[in-house]
Enzyme design. Structure first.
Site, short mmCIF file in Angstrom:
data_model
loop_
_atom_site.label_atom_id
_atom_site.label_comp_id
_atom_site.label_asym_id
_atom_site.label_seq_id
_atom_site.Cartn_x
_atom_site.Cartn_y
_atom_site.Cartn_z
N CYS A 188 0.83 -1.20 0.00
CA CYS A 188 0.00 0.00 0.00
C CYS A 188 0.87 1.27 0.00
O CYS A 188 1.58 1.51 -0.96
CB CYS A 188 -0.97 -0.05 1.18
SG CYS A 188 -2.37 1.05 0.97
N HIS A 227 -3.57 -5.63 0.90
CA HIS A 227 -3.02 -5.92 2.22
C HIS A 227 -3.11 -7.42 2.56
O HIS A 227 -4.05 -7.83 3.24
CB HIS A 227 -3.80 -5.14 3.28
CG HIS A 227 -3.55 -3.68 3.25
ND1 HIS A 227 -2.49 -3.09 3.90
CD2 HIS A 227 -4.22 -2.67 2.66
CE1 HIS A 227 -2.53 -1.78 3.71
NE2 HIS A 227 -3.57 -1.49 2.95
N GLU A 265 -1.50 -8.93 4.76
CA GLU A 265 -1.35 -9.09 6.22
C GLU A 265 -2.69 -9.01 6.95
O GLU A 265 -2.76 -9.37 8.12
CB GLU A 265 -0.38 -8.03 6.76
CG GLU A 265 -0.92 -6.61 6.91
CD GLU A 265 -0.88 -5.78 5.62
OE1 GLU A 265 -0.74 -6.37 4.54
OE2 GLU A 265 -1.01 -4.54 5.71
#
Lengths: 80, 233
Positions: B87, B204, B206
């Site tokens: 990002c 993302h 994660e």
């Protein structure tokens, strides 16, 4: 010494913000606007008085940080 | 896997990233402040997390890309070290010259915050070996400037060299206009450097690593990195 660095998008780079502003101007009834491209202006105060040195410093500032030369052009003006 | 997560003022996803790294690698990552001039000894992976470094002033990632720690990251990458930018991290890597191109305002002008589908283009890289080529994964995005652009020549080169690792697609894996959420050139969601050791991606991974998140499709990326480093060790 006062100076100005103007950063504009290169031709052909899509400018969605400029497009949105263009649309808003049209909806406000502002006549005769063919297109809008958005850019940035940096007004910079320089401590020295050497014009050539100032231009070199501003060019360095633009190349290193103020402009992303992949997509942007810049213009340096020492206003005196 | 010893990882280092960079921390810039205005970053806000570094703890999500640290949690995912700890969960999957078993090791607590080092959090490295942007004013540091070196990385912890023995770092295997540098992660540039998401957020809004310096409030997105000037251009997204522009100021963070010029911070002292980035010189250390450039040197680390030049030596073949693995770097992952997510990002704002992707924006920082582009601004720092570690990746080509630039991330422009989303074509639709809106901030986009929802799950997207990505097609994994190849599986023979450290960043994708946890997946199969052609596999579709679901991960979230949250960005206003994720519209990847580069000049024609650069796009041709990165496509020719197989450097697009993740592309926006439909749930069935079809890359079409409707799935290209931000108008990115060639529906690019993630690319690697010429040498293949630096990945930048807008989504993302994660944030999809635990059951409680509703999806664990992001795990493969981190698990792949761990496996790659174990093999290399």
């Amino acid at each position: 010494m006062k100076a100005r660095v103007t950063v504009t998008l290169k031709t052909g780079i899509l400018d969605p913000q400029g497009k949105a502003i263009e649309g808003a101007l049209k909806s406000l009834g502002v006549d005769g606007v063919a297109s809008v491209r958005q850019g940035k202006v940096f007004d910079i105060e320089l401590s020295g008085s050497d014009k050539a040195k100032a231009e070199a410093a501003l060019k360095q500032a633009a190349d290193k940080l103020l402009a992303n030369t992949v997509i942007e052009n810049y213009r340096v003006e020492v206003l005196g | 896997m010893k990882s280092a997560v960079l921390v810039f003022p205005g970053i806000n996803r570094e703890r999500d990233m640290a949690r995912a790294l700890k969960l999957i690698s078993g090791h607590e990552p080092a959090m490295v402040w942007h004013a540091e001039t070196s990385l912890p000894k023995g770092t295997d992976l540098v992660v540039v997390p998401g957020g809004f470094s310096y409030g997105d002033y000037l251009r997204c990632g522009a100021i963070a890309a010029r911070s002292p720690v980035m010189d250390a990251v450039r040197a680390f990458a030049a030596g073949g070290g693995l770097v992952l930018g997510v990002c704002n991290g992707f924006q920082i890597l582009c601004e720092s010259g570690l990746l080509p191109g630039v991330l422009m305002r989303n074509a639709g002008l809106k901030f986009i915050c929802h799950d997207v589908h990505l097609r994994v283009e190849r599986s023979d890289t450290p960043f994708t070996r946890g997946y199969n080529a052609g596999q579709v994964i679901r991960v979230p995005v949250a960005h206003g400037e994720g519209n990847y652009e580069a000049d024609e020549e650069t796009l041709k080169r990165i496509e020719g060299e197989g450097r697009v690792l993740y592309r926006y697609c439909s749930p069935e894996g079809v890359v079409d206009e409707g799935s290209n959420i931000n108008g990115a050139a060639h529906a690019i969601a993630g690319i690697v450097s010429e040498r293949g050791n630096v990945l930048g991606m807008m989504p993302h991974p994660e944030n999809h690593v635990e059951d409680i998140m509703g999806c664990t499709d992001g795990r493969g990326l981190f698990a792949g990195l761990v496996a790659h480093l174990e093999k290399a060790a």
